[in-house]
Design a protein around this motif. Structure first.
Motif, mmCIF file in Angstrom:
data_model
loop_
_atom_site.group_PDB
_atom_site.id
_atom_site.type_symbol
_atom_site.label_atom_id
_atom_site.label_comp_id
_atom_site.label_asym_id
_atom_site.label_seq_id
_atom_site.Cartn_x
_atom_site.Cartn_y
_atom_site.Cartn_z
ATOM 1 N N CYS A 108 0.854 -1.184 0.000
ATOM 2 C CA CYS A 108 0.000 0.000 0.000
ATOM 3 C C CYS A 108 0.895 1.241 0.000
ATOM 4 C CB CYS A 108 -0.872 -0.017 1.259
ATOM 5 S SG CYS A 108 -1.615 1.583 1.637
ATOM 6 N N SER A 121 0.218 4.154 0.873
ATOM 7 C CA SER A 121 -0.055 5.062 1.989
ATOM 8 C C SER A 121 0.688 4.624 3.244
ATOM 9 C CB SER A 121 -1.550 5.102 2.262
ATOM 10 O OG SER A 121 -1.810 5.676 3.525
ATOM 11 N N CYS A 122 0.460 3.378 3.677
ATOM 12 C CA CYS A 122 1.092 2.920 4.927
ATOM 13 C C CYS A 122 2.361 2.105 4.649
ATOM 14 C CB CYS A 122 0.113 2.097 5.755
ATOM 15 S SG CYS A 122 -0.479 0.616 4.922
ATOM 16 N N CYS A 173 -7.261 -0.267 1.619
ATOM 17 C CA CYS A 173 -6.154 -0.965 2.272
ATOM 18 C C CYS A 173 -6.689 -1.573 3.563
ATOM 19 C CB CYS A 173 -5.023 0.009 2.571
ATOM 20 S SG CYS A 173 -3.739 -0.709 3.611
ATOM 21 N N ASP A 191 -5.098 -2.333 6.008
ATOM 22 C CA ASP A 191 -4.346 -1.875 7.179
ATOM 23 C C ASP A 191 -4.671 -0.426 7.555
ATOM 24 O OD1 ASP A 191 -2.056 -2.820 8.976
ATOM 25 O OD2 ASP A 191 -1.461 -0.776 8.402
ATOM 26 N N CYS A 192 -4.584 0.520 6.567
ATOM 27 C CA CYS A 192 -4.762 1.927 6.902
ATOM 28 C C CYS A 192 -6.064 2.501 6.363
ATOM 29 C CB CYS A 192 -3.584 2.755 6.413
ATOM 30 S SG CYS A 192 -3.531 2.936 4.623
HETATM 31 ZN ZN LIG Z 1 -2.339 1.068 3.803
#
Ligand SMILES: [Zn+2]
Length: 235
Positions: free
Chosen positions: A200, A202-203, A226, A228-229
């Motif tokens: 990802c 972003s994270c 995502c 995760d984030c």
């Molecule tokens: Zn992410």
């Protein structure tokens, strides 16, 4: 979240632009940081090179001292011999012979000290050369890094007004996508990011295989999130 696939790059550009605006307030350009680190390395190496040169200078002075002592002792040796040639008094002869012996013995000590000093100065001069080469290389790298930093700083200063571009991009995107993007951006600071190589954007976390499969298998118009984030992922 659904978005016409041809608008996916628009969303990604918007997210990248808005993220970089956030970054520029807080942090320096990576090129500037790299240049400062390269210059700090030059300073460290210059100090080390200076210390190495000082060690050579000290040893050179030591050699000069030994040579001066040797000259004095050789003179004493010659004087003692000359006086012994003329002296007849047994007591005086004994003193002169004793002094001659002491001078010779001290000269022998000095010769071995001199040999040791020559060996040491050879190693110390090599050390100076090694430090000098390291310093030149670090100076060259620092110049390259400084030029890169100057170029990056200039490009950064001359960049087109980002707020204008941000407004243009927002015009192109549907309201529901913008609302969702802004909501996520408030949470994680990014909102939308690229998805490359299972990571990802972003994270920067590599997602588990099941999530990767779901993201890759999503319909082209779909913007998966995502796991995760929560960022909207642009494939
Ligand atoms: Zn992410």
């Amino acid at each position: 979240m659904k978005l016409d696939p041809h608008l996916h790059p628009v969303l990604l550009e918007l997210a990248t632009l808005e993220r970089s605006q956030g970054v520029e307030v807080a942090a320096e350009l990576p090129e500037t940081i790299a240049a400062r680190e390269a210059e700090a390395k030059v300073l460290r190496l210059r100090n080390a090179a200076g210390s190495a040169q000082m060690a050579v200078d000290d040893m050179e002075n030591e050699i000069l001292r030994i040579q001066a002592d040797e000259r004095k002792l050789r003179q004493r040796e010659r004087d003692d011999k000359a006086q012994l040639g003329a002296e007849v008094d047994p007591e005086r002869r004994k003193d002169l012979e004793h002094d001659l012996y002491a001078a010779k013995s001290r000269i022998a000590d000095l010769m071995s000290e001199l040999q040791e000093a020559h060996n040491e100065i050879h190693a110390l001069r090599n050390n100076v050369e090694v430090h000098g080469a390291q310093l030149s290389e670090a100076q060259r790298q620092a110049e390259v890094a400084r030029r890169a930093a100057d170029a990056a700083e200039e490009a950064h200063a001359n960049r087109p007004e980002t707020t204008v571009r941000v407004a243009q991009l927002r015009e192109l995107l549907p309201t529901d996508v913008l609302e969702e993007y802004d909501r996520i951006r408030l949470e994680n600071g990014v909102g939308a990011a690229s998805f490359n190589n299972r990571v990802c954007g972003s994270c920067h976390i590599q997602l588990p295989p099941a999530a990767v499969n779901a993201i890759r298998g999503a319909a082209p118009a779909q913007l998966p999130e995502c796991t995760d984030c929560g960022a909207l992922l642009v494939r």
